[in-house]
Design a protein around this motif. Structure first.
Motif, PDB file in Angstrom:
ATOM      1  N   ASN A  68     105.463  55.647 -51.689  1.00 46.98           N
ATOM      2  CA  ASN A  68     105.619  57.074 -51.418  1.00 46.98           C
ATOM      3  C   ASN A  68     103.794  58.280 -52.589  1.00 46.98           C
ATOM      4  OD1 ASN A  68     107.405  57.138 -49.463  1.00 46.98           O
ATOM      5  ND2 ASN A  68     108.703  56.818 -51.451  1.00 46.98           N
ATOM      6  N   GLN A  69     104.180  58.822 -52.724  1.00 43.70           N
ATOM      7  CA  GLN A  69     103.001  59.202 -53.339  1.00 43.70           C
ATOM      8  C   GLN A  69     101.660  58.557 -53.020  1.00 43.70           C
ATOM      9  OE1 GLN A  69     103.803  60.640 -56.206  1.00 43.70           O
ATOM     10  NE2 GLN A  69     105.074  59.924 -56.822  1.00 43.70           N
ATOM     11  N   PHE A  70     102.203  60.001 -51.712  1.00 41.66           N
ATOM     12  CA  PHE A  70     100.456  59.654 -50.747  1.00 41.66           C
ATOM     13  C   PHE A  70      99.291  60.480 -51.536  1.00 41.66           C
ATOM     14  CE2 PHE A  70      98.095  61.499 -47.508  1.00 41.66           C
ATOM     15  CZ  PHE A  70      97.318  60.455 -47.024  1.00 41.66           C
ATOM     16  N   PRO A  71      99.544  61.162 -52.134  1.00 48.95           N
ATOM     17  CA  PRO A  71      98.322  62.431 -52.177  1.00 48.95           C
ATOM     18  C   PRO A  71      97.645  61.601 -53.769  1.00 48.95           C
ATOM     19  CG  PRO A  71      99.878  63.669 -52.312  1.00 48.95           C
ATOM     20  CD  PRO A  71     100.696  62.415 -51.846  1.00 48.95           C
ATOM     21  N   LEU A  72      98.667  60.964 -54.591  1.00 56.01           N
ATOM     22  CA  LEU A  72      97.836  60.188 -55.833  1.00 56.01           C
ATOM     23  C   LEU A  72      97.521  58.974 -55.575  1.00 56.01           C
ATOM     24  CD1 LEU A  72     100.678  60.444 -58.560  1.00 56.01           C
ATOM     25  CD2 LEU A  72      99.067  61.941 -58.099  1.00 56.01           C
ATOM     26  N   THR A  73      97.736  58.402 -54.108  1.00 61.00           N
ATOM     27  CA  THR A  73      97.144  57.019 -53.589  1.00 61.00           C
ATOM     28  C   THR A  73      95.707  57.827 -52.701  1.00 61.00           C
ATOM     29  OG1 THR A  73      99.112  56.456 -52.923  1.00 61.00           O
ATOM     30  CG2 THR A  73      97.162  55.190 -52.100  1.00 61.00           C
ATOM     31  N   LEU A  74      95.846  58.624 -51.997  1.00 68.36           N
ATOM     32  CA  LEU A  74      94.183  58.870 -51.798  1.00 68.36           C
ATOM     33  C   LEU A  74      93.297  59.197 -53.343  1.00 68.36           C
ATOM     34  CD1 LEU A  74      95.173  61.521 -48.726  1.00 68.36           C
ATOM     35  CD2 LEU A  74      94.233  58.813 -49.209  1.00 68.36           C
ATOM     36  N   MET A  75      93.701  60.146 -54.174  1.00 67.04           N
ATOM     37  CA  MET A  75      92.785  59.926 -55.758  1.00 67.04           C
ATOM     38  C   MET A  75      92.273  59.031 -55.692  1.00 67.04           C
ATOM     39  SD  MET A  75      92.722  63.381 -58.205  1.00 67.04           S
ATOM     40  CE  MET A  75      94.444  62.759 -59.214  1.00 67.04           C
ATOM     41  N   ALA A  76      93.074  58.110 -56.465  1.00 67.84           N
ATOM     42  CA  ALA A  76      92.722  57.139 -56.710  1.00 67.84           C
ATOM     43  C   ALA A  76      92.586  55.556 -56.210  1.00 67.84           C
ATOM     44  CB  ALA A  76      94.806  55.686 -56.852  1.00 67.84           C
ATOM     45  N   LEU A  77      91.811  56.026 -54.671  1.00 72.24           N
ATOM     46  CA  LEU A  77      90.979  55.540 -54.128  1.00 72.24           C
ATOM     47  C   LEU A  77      89.731  56.016 -53.502  1.00 72.24           C
ATOM     48  CD1 LEU A  77      93.544  54.219 -50.944  1.00 72.24           C
ATOM     49  CD2 LEU A  77      92.823  52.569 -52.577  1.00 72.24           C
ATOM     50  N   ALA A  78      89.957  57.237 -53.800  1.00 71.96           N
ATOM     51  CA  ALA A  78      88.623  57.965 -54.213  1.00 71.96           C
ATOM     52  C   ALA A  78      87.636  57.936 -55.111  1.00 71.96           C
ATOM     53  CB  ALA A  78      88.661  59.240 -53.304  1.00 71.96           C
ATOM     54  N   SER A  79      88.636  58.054 -55.923  1.00 70.28           N
ATOM     55  CA  SER A  79      88.303  57.365 -57.840  1.00 70.28           C
ATOM     56  C   SER A  79      86.952  56.066 -57.823  1.00 70.28           C
ATOM     57  CB  SER A  79      88.858  57.926 -58.948  1.00 70.28           C
ATOM     58  OG  SER A  79      89.887  56.780 -58.706  1.00 70.28           O
ATOM     59  N   LEU A  80      88.225  55.199 -56.789  1.00 70.74           N
ATOM     60  CA  LEU A  80      87.929  53.851 -56.897  1.00 70.74           C
ATOM     61  C   LEU A  80      86.008  53.426 -55.889  1.00 70.74           C
ATOM     62  CD1 LEU A  80      88.716  50.382 -57.822  1.00 70.74           C
ATOM     63  CD2 LEU A  80      89.921  50.177 -55.122  1.00 70.74           C
ATOM     64  N   ARG A  81      86.091  54.146 -54.901  1.00 72.75           N
ATOM     65  CA  ARG A  81      85.335  54.358 -53.991  1.00 72.75           C
ATOM     66  C   ARG A  81      83.685  54.727 -54.657  1.00 72.75           C
ATOM     67  NH1 ARG A  81      83.728  50.549 -51.056  1.00 72.75           N
ATOM     68  NH2 ARG A  81      82.996  50.585 -52.718  1.00 72.75           N
ATOM     69  N   ASP A  82      84.501  55.983 -55.207  1.00 71.38           N
ATOM     70  CA  ASP A  82      82.954  56.561 -56.148  1.00 71.38           C
ATOM     71  C   ASP A  82      83.155  56.029 -57.508  1.00 71.38           C
ATOM     72  OD1 ASP A  82      82.878  58.281 -53.856  1.00 71.38           O
ATOM     73  OD2 ASP A  82      84.157  59.657 -55.378  1.00 71.38           O
ATOM     74  N   CYS A  83      84.083  55.386 -58.019  1.00 72.26           N
ATOM     75  CA  CYS A  83      82.873  54.131 -59.086  1.00 72.26           C
ATOM     76  C   CYS A  83      82.654  52.435 -58.620  1.00 72.26           C
ATOM     77  CB  CYS A  83      84.361  53.826 -60.072  1.00 72.26           C
ATOM     78  SG  CYS A  83      84.857  52.880 -61.207  1.00 72.26           S
ATOM     79  N   PHE A  84      82.817  52.560 -57.632  1.00 70.60           N
ATOM     80  CA  PHE A  84      82.178  51.808 -57.261  1.00 70.60           C
ATOM     81  C   PHE A  84      81.508  50.573 -56.445  1.00 70.60           C
ATOM     82  CE2 PHE A  84      82.243  46.703 -56.697  1.00 70.60           C
ATOM     83  CZ  PHE A  84      81.328  46.529 -58.062  1.00 70.60           C
ATOM     84  N   PRO A  85      79.765  51.084 -56.152  1.00 72.05           N
ATOM     85  CA  PRO A  85      79.385  51.299 -54.959  1.00 72.05           C
ATOM     86  C   PRO A  85      79.750  49.574 -53.833  1.00 72.05           C
ATOM     87  CG  PRO A  85      77.989  51.206 -56.354  1.00 72.05           C
ATOM     88  CD  PRO A  85      79.472  51.273 -56.995  1.00 72.05           C
ATOM     89  N   GLY A  86      79.567  47.981 -54.889  1.00 75.57           N
ATOM     90  CA  GLY A  86      79.722  47.611 -54.333  1.00 75.57           C
ATOM     91  C   GLY A  86      80.806  47.093 -53.455  1.00 75.57           C
ATOM     92  N   ALA A  87      80.670  45.366 -53.492  1.00 75.56           N
ATOM     93  CA  ALA A  87      81.459  45.411 -51.981  1.00 75.56           C
ATOM     94  C   ALA A  87      82.841  44.517 -52.871  1.00 75.56           C
ATOM     95  CB  ALA A  87      81.123  43.954 -51.697  1.00 75.56           C
ATOM     96  N   LEU A  88      84.108  45.926 -52.196  1.00 80.58           N
ATOM     97  CA  LEU A  88      84.914  45.919 -52.980  1.00 80.58           C
ATOM     98  C   LEU A  88      86.344  45.070 -51.716  1.00 80.58           C
ATOM     99  CD1 LEU A  88      85.540  48.870 -55.030  1.00 80.58           C
ATOM    100  CD2 LEU A  88      85.513  46.635 -55.720  1.00 80.58           C
ATOM    101  N   GLU A  89      87.158  43.826 -51.876  1.00 78.15           N
ATOM    102  CA  GLU A  89      87.821  43.417 -51.012  1.00 78.15           C
ATOM    103  C   GLU A  89      89.409  44.470 -51.344  1.00 78.15           C
ATOM    104  OE1 GLU A  89      90.426  39.599 -49.310  1.00 78.15           O
ATOM    105  OE2 GLU A  89      89.619  40.293 -51.574  1.00 78.15           O
ATOM    106  N   LEU A  90      89.581  45.179 -50.659  1.00 77.07           N
ATOM    107  CA  LEU A  90      91.071  46.671 -51.195  1.00 77.07           C
ATOM    108  C   LEU A  90      92.218  45.960 -50.346  1.00 77.07           C
ATOM    109  CD1 LEU A  90      92.124  48.910 -52.796  1.00 77.07           C
ATOM    110  CD2 LEU A  90      91.676  50.064 -50.276  1.00 77.07           C
ATOM    111  N   ILE A  91      92.515  45.362 -51.105  1.00 82.87           N
ATOM    112  CA  ILE A  91      94.365  44.793 -50.805  1.00 82.87           C
ATOM    113  C   ILE A  91      94.981  45.481 -51.139  1.00 82.87           C
ATOM    114  CG2 ILE A  91      95.833  43.000 -50.896  1.00 82.87           C
ATOM    115  CD1 ILE A  91      93.390  40.541 -51.144  1.00 82.87           C
ATOM    116  N   ILE A  92      95.657  46.509 -49.975  1.00 85.64           N
ATOM    117  CA  ILE A  92      97.240  47.197 -50.719  1.00 85.64           C
ATOM    118  C   ILE A  92      98.170  46.856 -49.757  1.00 85.64           C
ATOM    119  CG2 ILE A  92      98.176  49.494 -49.703  1.00 85.64           C
ATOM    120  CD1 ILE A  92      95.549  50.590 -50.166  1.00 85.64           C
TER     121      ILE A  92
END
Length: 999
Positions: A371-395
């Motif tokens: 659950n906690q969908f809004p928190l998840t999106l904010m965390a992912l947005a900060s992750l994407r903004d934080c690192f422009p390189g190649a990230l393998e995101l496993i959820i």
């Protein structure tokens, strides 16, 4: 106003006036309307025939009565503060103080209680004598009044036009000159509004009601006038934030200085020194603690405020101080964090977060959701903004029931596995670990927000040493306080987030170190190591203590767990679970942890807050060193601080855990402080000698070695070290003299002809007195062989030599592309050798050089200076440009042709010559400095005599003109530098001192 209208007959001729067109300074003009309005008896006298007009009245009787010719000059004050003037008027040599000022006082004396010539010239270094003369201005006061009666410049600590103008502007939209407005005191504004952060007229009049009566009867023009002319001397306090009585009682040395006439009052001392030393201005203000706040340090360091005291007063005035610790209510801050997350949902619905990549990913990120969908999106947005390189995101979506089930509509390029049940955080992480393809895996909570650079900083740290197995960061709660700065595992298996509730910018939280474990909210690990360990131990399912156990197993396998404060994470603590159930799980899993890791726990510290300092770092082979200096040794300060900084760097490079402790409080921005040291060094920027007693008790047993820079610091701290020796068991002490002072002082007295009537002290007596405290230390460090001999003469044979560390880096410009002279050196006090040498060079040598080379040749003076030092004396010399402190000296070394070092008395070894040589700029120096260096005249340096003005000028002229000779000296100096100051040689010397201390 024509020449014959000048108030006085006689030699009222000004040096700045040339030709027939003579400019009249503002302060020299007679102001008839003001004169008549200010002195009521003038009209009566004129009616009685005394004087043909107001000017005639002033000439006939006004001067004798102590009247002033205009608002810009205070006759009574001028006489009271300059006894020589009063005497000359009484003897009939001068008709008035104003005549004295016109004829000679204008060069140095202050004409008004609200303007100081020396203050103005010191704080406006661009106003050199050349600049003033070119503009036809008599002095600094003429400039001040000509520029719109002050403009936004300040001629006194007690008058800041920006402060006064801000207050008055709230009441009136009229355009006005703040300085004139204040002096005229229209509408009583001078007693209604602050003119600076250093005096409060409203409080003053309320505290001292008799002053109001004195103002009403015309004895004083306003409250500040009373304080500066009478109240200060009578022991009055200037505002609620400073208590004259408390300050003198709290600091007996201040009372002694006031009694000796060194300061006008305790407040005078406080503004000159105490505010910078962290002294307490009143019982209720802990200035050192306030000054430690990052924004305060940044504002003071950037010059927005002169000192932390002014910052504090301004904050009080603007109601910005807030609560004692500056913390927000955590329940409210959590709500705001969640609202911020919810506010991003609209954008998320319109634009997907893209985690697509090609090739091999740099980092694999594991995130487990429930659950906690809004928190998840904010965390992912900060992750994407934080690192422009190649990230393998496993959820792993572990049975969510909210919008998380449709996460693919909001995120692309990620591997998302939806489970139909809650498989728990731990098991979901292990499931995701099997999918990881990058060499590095990041365990990341969904209730976090990453600061810029967090992922890259962690990645850089992890890959900096193959023995680093895991990296965690500084976790900040939503209320702005720390959750942890690395974590401690106690002997009973319990865990402690180090520095919980502390300020995230406190020095203890901001250096890299090995720790027991870091929170799984952000934990970066080598993938190979994580898989070798089998991920998290499933005995801890569903969650808690799994990351503690995981980090312990990393350590047991010979790897390091590192806390990096430059990895910053904001965390909604307990944002993904219920705190009550979390506590129950923690208790259960702690018992499991104690059972599984019993052997490891036996080597841990017992659970007690007093052990936190010892337990915050994992044991290493490096020495734990307390490094004490006058102040934080920033490289831009010069004066031996570069060498101290190099010593700290060398210690850190060798794996030592170094804590830097300043004896005196000074204020610099945190970015400047941390940018000057290795990131493993603990820099206690918020401490001073007043904290040493408590500090040693708090750090009992924490140091193997104490390195004390400068002999006077050892002498000052010796009583504290004696008292607290029980907290330093087995600790070795090293005195690093930096410079032997006695020969310098004796030479200074001889050069300046001080104490000619006194019997000169012998060098041996002076040396014994200087090093009387050195018995306390196991080793004494000298900077040269010559100074080592002085220390041995004083009776201390345990001496080693440690010089400078410099790498040659000659700049590219050649002889023909350069011009002008350069001087680099700090000016720390009025008796500074650098200040003396500049005055001597400007007066005796520079005229000879310019006479031969032309007036276009100039000397640039670069270096830090104390705010307490009056440099106005340098403004009178032709061809000097005072730049002050700069961050980068290379442009100066690259463009000037000759470096000068005309020092007449000094100790230690001249770093500035080594530095100049390293940039490839040849030097003309006094024989004193050449002897300290052991260099050779004509080969690697050029002699300017003892110094001697003629010899020095000839040497500068030859080096400036002779390209072949210039190149010869340049190459010789670079060669000599490589022999004397090679960094590897310096490091070896530091190593030898430390190894000797280990034995």
């Amino acid at each position: 106003m024509q020449r014959d209208d000048v108030t006085f007959s006689g030699p009222a001729v000004f040096e700045w006036q040339e030709g027939e067109a003579r400019r009249i300074p503002v302060w020299l003009r007679f102001d008839e309307p003001w004169y008549v309005a200010t002195y009521p008896d003038v009209k009566r006298d004129l009616s009685a025939g005394i004087g043909a007009n107001a000017l005639g009245h002033y000439r006939a009787v006004g001067q004798r009565r102590g009247y002033a010719p205009n608002r810009w000059f205070d006759e009574g004050w001028y006489r009271s503060v300059h006894p020589d003037v009063t005497e000359s008027v009484a003897d009939g040599e001068m008709r008035s103080g104003f005549q004295h000022y016109v004829q000679k006082g204008y060069r140095s004396h202050s004409p008004h209680w609200l303007f100081s010539e020396s203050f103005y010239r010191t704080h406006e270094p661009d106003l050199t004598g050349t600049v003033l003369r070119a503009a036809g201005l008599a002095n600094g006061y003429d400039h001040y009044l000509s520029e719109g009666e002050g403009g936004f410049r300040s001629g006194s600590l007690f008058f800041d036009p920006a402060v006064f103008g801000d207050f008055v502007a709230r009441q009136s939209e009229a355009d006005f000159s703040a300085f004139r407005w204040f002096i005229d005191n229209k509408n009583g504004d001078a007693d209604r509004f602050r003119a600076s952060w250093y005096f409060d007229p409203v409080w003053y009049l309320g505290r001292y009601p008799d002053v109001r009566n004195l103002i009403e009867d015309g004895s004083f023009s306003c409250a500040l006038h009373h304080y500066l002319t009478a109240g200060e001397a009578a022991g009055y306090s200037p505002q609620a934030a400073f208590s004259e009585e408390f300050y003198r009682e709290r600091y007996p040395d201040v009372g002694a200085c006031v009694a000796a006439g060194q300061f006008r009052s305790g407040y005078d001392h406080f503004l000159a020194a105490g505010a910078f030393e962290g002294r307490q201005p009143s019982p209720d203000i802990a200035l050192v603690e306030y000054a430690a706040r990052p924004m305060v340090r940044a504002d003071v360091g950037s010059g927005i405020f002169r000192d932390p005291f002014a910052h504090w007063v301004a904050a009080q005035e603007r109601h910005e101080v807030g609560s004692a610790d500056g913390a927000l209510d955590e329940a409210h801050s959590k709500m705001m964090f969640c609202r911020e997350a919810a506010g991003l949902l609209v954008e998320a619905g319109r634009r997907k977060l893209d985690f697509s990549y090609s090739g091999v990913p740099t980092v694999s990120v594991i995130m487990v959701l429930y659950n906690q969908f809004p928190l998840t999106l904010m965390a992912l947005a900060s992750l994407r903004d934080c690192f422009p390189g190649a990230l393998e995101l496993i959820i792993i979506d572990s049975g969510s029931r909210d919008e998380t089930r449709r996460l693919e509509d909001y995120v692309s390029g990620a591997t998302i596995r939806h489970l139909d049940h809650n498989a728990s955080f731990l098991l979901s992480c292990n499931m995701a670990l099997e999918m990881v393809s990058a060499d590095v895996v990041l365990y990341l909570n969904n209730d976090v927000k990453l600061a810029p650079g967090a992922v890259q900083n962690a990645l850089d740290r992890l890959t900096s040493d193959p023995k680093i197995g895991a990296v965690g960061g500084k976790i900040i709660r939503t209320n702005g306080r720390l959750q942890e700065a690395g974590s401690i595992i106690w002997r009973d298996g319990s865990a402690y987030g180090y520095l919980r509730d502390a300020d995230p910018n406190c020095p203890e939280a901001n250096f890299v170190r090995d720790v027991d474990y870091c929170s799984g909210a952000f934990l970066m690990v080598s993938t190979a190591l994580a898989k070798t360990l089998g991920g998290f131990d499933e005995a801890y399912a569903p969650a808690y203590f799994e990351e503690s156990d995981f980090c312990v197993r990393i350590i047991q396998n010979g790897y390091r767990v590192v806390y990096d404060p430059f990895v910053v994470i904001e965390h909604l603590e307990f944002g993904s679970s219920c705190s009550n159930s979390s506590q129950a799980l923690m208790q259960r899993n702690r018992r499991i942890f104690v059972s599984k890791q019993a052997e490891f726990l036996r080597g841990q510290y017992p659970a007690h807050a007093g052990n936190a300092i010892l337990a915050r770092s994992r044991p290493t082979n490096g020495l734990r060193i307390l490094f004490i200096e006058d102040r934080i040794p920033l490289r831009s300060l010069g004066s031996g601080y570069v060498r101290s900084n190099d010593i700290v760097r060398s210690m850190a490079h060798q794996g030592c855990a170094v804590t830097v402790f300043p004896v005196d409080a000074h204020y610099h921005s945190l970015s400047r402080v941390y940018g000057d040291f290795p990131d493993t060094v603990e820099v206690l920027f918020d401490r001073s000698a007043e904290d040493m007693d408590r500090f040693l008790e708090e750090r009992a047993g924490a140091f193997d070695l104490v390195w004390i820079g400068r002999t006077h610091n050892l002498a000052r701290l010796l009583p504290v070290l004696h008292k607290n020796s029980r907290y330093l068991p087995g600790t070795e002490f090293i005195l690093d003299t930096e410079a032997v002072i006695s020969p310098r002082l004796l030479l200074r007295d001889k050069v300046l002809r001080l104490d000619e009537q006194a019997t000169p002290k012998s060098l041996d007596v002076a040396l014994r007195e200087e090093f009387e405290c050195a018995y306390f230390c196991q080793k004494v460090v000298a900077v040269t062989d010559r100074e080592a001999e002085f220390i041995q003469r004083a009776g201390h044979q345990n001496v080693v030599v440690l010089g400078h560390s410099l790498q040659a880096r000659p700049t590219e410009k050649g002889f023909s592309d350069r011009k002008d002279l350069l001087f680099v050196g700090a000016i720390v006090d009025a008796e500074s050798p650098n200040l003396d040498s500049l005055i001597w060079f400007g007066r005796e040598v520079m005229p000879k050089v310019r006479a031969e080379l032309g007036n276009e040749v100039r000397l640039t003076v670069v270096g830090s200076r104390s705010r307490k030092v009056d440099l106005s004396c340098l403004n009178e010399f032709e061809g000097l440009d005072i730049v002050g402190e700069v961050e980068d000296l290379e442009p100066f070394y690259d463009t000037r042709r000759v470096f000068i070092a005309p020092t007449r008395f000094a100790g230690g070894i001249p770093y500035k010559i080594h530095e100049s040589a390293s940039f490839g700029l040849p030097v003309v120096a006094s024989d004193l400095l050449i002897a300290q260096l052991g260099w050779t005249d004509g080969e690697d340096i050029v002699s300017g005599g003892a110094p001697d003005a003629g010899v020095f000028a000839d040497a500068v002229i030859r080096l400036y003109r002779d390209e072949i000779f210039w190149r010869h000296i340049r190459e010789g100096a670079l060669k000599r530098l490589g022999e004397d100051c090679a960094p590897d040689r310096f490091d070896a010397a530091v190593t030898a001192v430390l190894e000797d201390a280990r034995q």
